[in-house]
Motif scaffolding. Structure first.
Motif, PDB file in Angstrom:
ATOM      1  N   SER A 140     -14.078  12.045   7.192  1.00 46.55           N
ATOM      2  CA  SER A 140     -13.748  12.532   8.528  1.00 46.55           C
ATOM      3  C   SER A 140     -12.324  13.083   8.477  1.00 46.55           C
ATOM      4  O   SER A 140     -11.623  12.908   7.482  1.00 46.55           O
ATOM      5  CB  SER A 140     -13.858  11.410   9.565  1.00 46.55           C
ATOM      6  N   GLY A 141     -11.899  13.759   9.555  1.00 45.56           N
ATOM      7  CA  GLY A 141     -10.550  14.318   9.563  1.00 45.56           C
ATOM      8  C   GLY A 141     -10.402  15.400  10.612  1.00 45.56           C
ATOM      9  O   GLY A 141     -10.962  15.296  11.713  1.00 45.56           O
ATOM     10  N   TRP A 142      -9.685  16.485  10.257  1.00 41.70           N
ATOM     11  CA  TRP A 142      -9.379  17.528  11.223  1.00 41.70           C
ATOM     12  C   TRP A 142      -9.359  18.904  10.551  1.00 41.70           C
ATOM     13  O   TRP A 142      -8.993  19.051   9.384  1.00 41.70           O
ATOM     14  CB  TRP A 142      -8.003  17.293  11.860  1.00 41.70           C
ATOM     15  N   LEU A 143      -9.742  19.918  11.308  1.00 41.44           N
ATOM     16  CA  LEU A 143      -9.528  21.317  10.950  1.00 41.44           C
ATOM     17  C   LEU A 143      -8.573  21.886  11.988  1.00 41.44           C
ATOM     18  O   LEU A 143      -8.791  21.734  13.194  1.00 41.44           O
ATOM     19  CB  LEU A 143     -10.843  22.102  10.957  1.00 41.44           C
ATOM     20  N   THR A 144      -7.516  22.568  11.520  1.00 42.89           N
ATOM     21  CA  THR A 144      -6.485  23.055  12.430  1.00 42.89           C
ATOM     22  C   THR A 144      -6.253  24.549  12.208  1.00 42.89           C
ATOM     23  O   THR A 144      -6.077  24.997  11.072  1.00 42.89           O
ATOM     24  CB  THR A 144      -5.155  22.302  12.217  1.00 42.89           C
ATOM     25  N   LEU A 145      -6.249  25.313  13.320  1.00 44.64           N
ATOM     26  CA  LEU A 145      -5.951  26.742  13.258  1.00 44.64           C
ATOM     27  C   LEU A 145      -4.446  26.968  13.228  1.00 44.64           C
ATOM     28  O   LEU A 145      -3.652  26.059  13.509  1.00 44.64           O
ATOM     29  CB  LEU A 145      -6.558  27.445  14.469  1.00 44.64           C
ATOM     30  N   ASP A 146      -4.054  28.203  12.924  1.00 39.05           N
ATOM     31  CA  ASP A 146      -2.629  28.550  12.875  1.00 39.05           C
ATOM     32  C   ASP A 146      -1.920  28.304  14.200  1.00 39.05           C
ATOM     33  O   ASP A 146      -0.721  27.999  14.234  1.00 39.05           O
ATOM     34  CB  ASP A 146      -2.446  30.017  12.467  1.00 39.05           C
ATOM     35  N   ASP A 147      -2.656  28.427  15.327  1.00 39.60           N
ATOM     36  CA  ASP A 147      -2.024  28.243  16.635  1.00 39.60           C
ATOM     37  C   ASP A 147      -1.961  26.779  17.063  1.00 39.60           C
ATOM     38  O   ASP A 147      -1.551  26.450  18.178  1.00 39.60           O
ATOM     39  CB  ASP A 147      -2.736  29.067  17.711  1.00 39.60           C
ATOM     40  N   ASP A 195     -17.108  21.110  22.281  1.00 34.98           N
ATOM     41  CA  ASP A 195     -17.737  22.431  22.268  1.00 34.98           C
ATOM     42  C   ASP A 195     -16.748  23.550  22.571  1.00 34.98           C
ATOM     43  O   ASP A 195     -16.753  24.597  21.907  1.00 34.98           O
ATOM     44  CB  ASP A 195     -18.891  22.475  23.277  1.00 34.98           C
ATOM     45  N   SER A 196     -15.897  23.349  23.554  1.00 32.78           N
ATOM     46  CA  SER A 196     -14.953  24.410  23.928  1.00 32.78           C
ATOM     47  C   SER A 196     -13.925  24.650  22.833  1.00 32.78           C
ATOM     48  O   SER A 196     -13.487  25.784  22.612  1.00 32.78           O
ATOM     49  CB  SER A 196     -14.248  24.057  25.238  1.00 32.78           C
ATOM     50  N   VAL A 197     -13.541  23.582  22.128  1.00 30.46           N
ATOM     51  CA  VAL A 197     -12.606  23.729  21.014  1.00 30.46           C
ATOM     52  C   VAL A 197     -13.300  24.389  19.828  1.00 30.46           C
ATOM     53  O   VAL A 197     -12.772  25.320  19.211  1.00 30.46           O
ATOM     54  CB  VAL A 197     -12.033  22.359  20.600  1.00 30.46           C
ATOM     55  N   GLN A 198     -14.511  23.928  19.516  1.00 30.10           N
ATOM     56  CA  GLN A 198     -15.239  24.459  18.371  1.00 30.10           C
ATOM     57  C   GLN A 198     -15.503  25.958  18.523  1.00 30.10           C
ATOM     58  O   GLN A 198     -15.542  26.699  17.537  1.00 30.10           O
ATOM     59  CB  GLN A 198     -16.561  23.713  18.183  1.00 30.10           C
ATOM     60  N   ALA A 199     -15.659  26.423  19.752  1.00 28.08           N
ATOM     61  CA  ALA A 199     -15.941  27.840  19.998  1.00 28.08           C
ATOM     62  C   ALA A 199     -14.804  28.742  19.509  1.00 28.08           C
ATOM     63  O   ALA A 199     -15.009  29.938  19.293  1.00 28.08           O
ATOM     64  CB  ALA A 199     -16.198  28.066  21.482  1.00 28.08           C
ATOM     65  N   ARG A 200     -13.633  28.200  19.346  1.00 33.46           N
ATOM     66  CA  ARG A 200     -12.480  28.980  18.891  1.00 33.46           C
ATOM     67  C   ARG A 200     -12.432  29.102  17.373  1.00 33.46           C
ATOM     68  O   ARG A 200     -11.596  29.820  16.832  1.00 33.46           O
ATOM     69  CB  ARG A 200     -11.198  28.342  19.425  1.00 33.46           C
ATOM     70  N   PHE A 201     -13.313  28.380  16.679  1.00 34.43           N
ATOM     71  CA  PHE A 201     -13.367  28.420  15.218  1.00 34.43           C
ATOM     72  C   PHE A 201     -14.491  29.360  14.797  1.00 34.43           C
ATOM     73  O   PHE A 201     -15.672  29.070  15.014  1.00 34.43           O
ATOM     74  CB  PHE A 201     -13.590  27.020  14.651  1.00 34.43           C
ATOM     75  N   VAL A 202     -14.128  30.488  14.207  1.00 35.05           N
ATOM     76  CA  VAL A 202     -15.114  31.511  13.858  1.00 35.05           C
ATOM     77  C   VAL A 202     -14.965  31.899  12.390  1.00 35.05           C
ATOM     78  O   VAL A 202     -13.939  31.623  11.751  1.00 35.05           O
ATOM     79  CB  VAL A 202     -14.955  32.765  14.750  1.00 35.05           C
ATOM     80  N   GLU A 203     -15.988  32.534  11.860  1.00 31.56           N
ATOM     81  CA  GLU A 203     -15.986  32.953  10.459  1.00 31.56           C
ATOM     82  C   GLU A 203     -14.804  33.877  10.169  1.00 31.56           C
ATOM     83  O   GLU A 203     -14.449  34.734  10.980  1.00 31.56           O
ATOM     84  CB  GLU A 203     -17.301  33.658  10.130  1.00 31.56           C
ATOM     85  N   GLY A 204     -14.201  33.658   9.013  1.00 32.10           N
ATOM     86  CA  GLY A 204     -13.093  34.490   8.571  1.00 32.10           C
ATOM     87  C   GLY A 204     -11.724  33.910   8.864  1.00 32.10           C
ATOM     88  O   GLY A 204     -10.726  34.336   8.280  1.00 32.10           O
ATOM     89  N   GLN A 205     -11.655  32.920   9.762  1.00 30.91           N
ATOM     90  CA  GLN A 205     -10.357  32.334  10.102  1.00 30.91           C
ATOM     91  C   GLN A 205      -9.850  31.413   8.992  1.00 30.91           C
ATOM     92  O   GLN A 205     -10.624  30.769   8.294  1.00 30.91           O
ATOM     93  CB  GLN A 205     -10.459  31.529  11.397  1.00 30.91           C
ATOM     94  N   LEU A 206      -8.520  31.344   8.882  1.00 29.98           N
ATOM     95  CA  LEU A 206      -7.883  30.378   7.998  1.00 29.98           C
ATOM     96  C   LEU A 206      -7.653  29.083   8.773  1.00 29.98           C
ATOM     97  O   LEU A 206      -7.252  29.114   9.944  1.00 29.98           O
ATOM     98  CB  LEU A 206      -6.551  30.904   7.474  1.00 29.98           C
ATOM     99  N   VAL A 207      -7.903  27.952   8.119  1.00 30.54           N
ATOM    100  CA  VAL A 207      -7.678  26.654   8.734  1.00 30.54           C
ATOM    101  C   VAL A 207      -6.977  25.743   7.739  1.00 30.54           C
ATOM    102  O   VAL A 207      -7.010  25.971   6.526  1.00 30.54           O
ATOM    103  CB  VAL A 207      -9.004  25.980   9.179  1.00 30.54           C
ATOM    104  N   CYS A 208      -6.352  24.709   8.274  1.00 29.25           N
ATOM    105  CA  CYS A 208      -5.855  23.624   7.440  1.00 29.25           C
ATOM    106  C   CYS A 208      -6.881  22.504   7.536  1.00 29.25           C
ATOM    107  O   CYS A 208      -7.167  22.009   8.638  1.00 29.25           O
ATOM    108  CB  CYS A 208      -4.488  23.151   7.912  1.00 29.25           C
ATOM    109  N   ALA A 209      -7.464  22.120   6.406  1.00 32.24           N
ATOM    110  CA  ALA A 209      -8.445  21.037   6.364  1.00 32.24           C
ATOM    111  C   ALA A 209      -7.731  19.769   5.923  1.00 32.24           C
ATOM    112  O   ALA A 209      -7.163  19.713   4.838  1.00 32.24           O
ATOM    113  CB  ALA A 209      -9.573  21.377   5.395  1.00 32.24           C
ATOM    114  N   GLU A 210      -7.756  18.744   6.769  1.00 32.52           N
ATOM    115  CA  GLU A 210      -7.022  17.502   6.510  1.00 32.52           C
ATOM    116  C   GLU A 210      -7.939  16.298   6.695  1.00 32.52           C
ATOM    117  O   GLU A 210      -8.547  16.136   7.747  1.00 32.52           O
ATOM    118  CB  GLU A 210      -5.833  17.395   7.460  1.00 32.52           C
ATOM    119  N   ILE A 211      -8.045  15.462   5.678  1.00 35.93           N
ATOM    120  CA  ILE A 211      -8.903  14.288   5.772  1.00 35.93           C
ATOM    121  C   ILE A 211      -8.179  13.131   6.449  1.00 35.93           C
ATOM    122  O   ILE A 211      -6.949  13.083   6.492  1.00 35.93           O
ATOM    123  CB  ILE A 211      -9.397  13.830   4.378  1.00 35.93           C
TER     124      ILE A 211
END
Length: 243
Positions: A46-53, A84-100
């Motif tokens: 488990s963990g987090w995915l974080t966008l640049d913003d 759901d509202s947060v996940q909608a902001r994650f789309v193909e092609g975006q860079l994320v920080c994946a943190e466990i």
């Protein structure tokens, strides 16, 4: 494009930069990840995915992808409910920080390594196992009586030995020629790619395994038998916990 499983060579990586390559109802697929997907008896990370913003998506579990054409290392990062509202902001092609969730993962690593030590203490085939953050459970095929105190002492001695834990590989053909290396009856090592991943506990244990482990048995720390029970006439269950 397939997922690069960074945890396979370095279980201590806590985060990485990755690109989203698929989003569907099952979860998010990344081009590389530090998240271990459930398999081989070990729970998924488990963990987090974080966008640049700074937008952060909580990942509740990681499972192997099951869509057509998915590869053995393709891991679906499954968001926690109610996002759901947060996940909608994650789309193909975006860079994320994946943190466990490192504290949880490290307990997986300690308990999974403890399970390998237990296999050295009890040299019987294993017919079922489960590695979670709370316990490691193994079902041994034996009718022999097992002594809890004896197991606890033997495990403590192996932990104190400070044996190095390392990753190695073996060809499919070499594994076929050495079937005794496979201790688990219910979970078979993945073959067909030419090489099989091995976990070696120096001077203690060697067996095919795709899970995450500590680098030295001393990191397992205080571990004990929490429960033992007779499952069937031929199976004995042993459950380990960390002190």
């Amino acid at each position: 494009m397939k997922t690069e499983a960074l945890f396979r060579q370095d279980a201590y990586l806590r985060s990485c930069e990755a690109r989203i390559i698929r989003v569907d109802g099952e979860g998010l697929l990344l081009d590389r990840t530090v998240f271990y997907p459930q398999g081989g008896g070990q729970a998924g990370d488990s963990g987090w995915l974080t966008l640049d913003d700074g937008t952060r998506l909580r990942i509740a579990d990681t499972r192997r992808a099951k869509f057509d054409g998915s590869g053995p290392d393709d891991a679906m990062h499954m968001p926690d409910v109610g996002q759901d509202s947060v996940q909608a902001r994650f789309v193909e092609g975006q860079l994320v920080c994946a943190e466990i969730d490192w504290e949880r993962r490290y307990r997986h690593m300690r308990l999974h390594t403890a399970a390998h030590l237990l296999c050295a203490v009890l040299p019987f085939p294993v017919d079922g196992c489960s590695i979670t953050a709370d316990y490691a459970r193994l079902d041994f095929v034996t009718s022999d009586p097992l002594a809890r105190d004896t197991i606890d002492v033997a495990l403590a001695e192996l932990v104190a030995r400070r044996a190095v834990v390392s990753i190695d590989t073996m060809t499919d053909a070499a594994l076929e020629a050495n079937p005794d290396l496979v201790r688990t009856m219910s979970v078979k090592p993945p073959v067909g790619t030419g090489r099989v991943r091995l976990v070696r506990v120096e001077g203690v244990d060697l067996q095919p395994c795709g899970g995450t482990h500590v680098a030295n048995t001393s990191e397992v720390g205080a571990v004990r038998v929490a429960r033992m029970e007779k499952k069937t006439a031929r199976t004995r269950r042993v459950v380990l916990t960390l002190e």
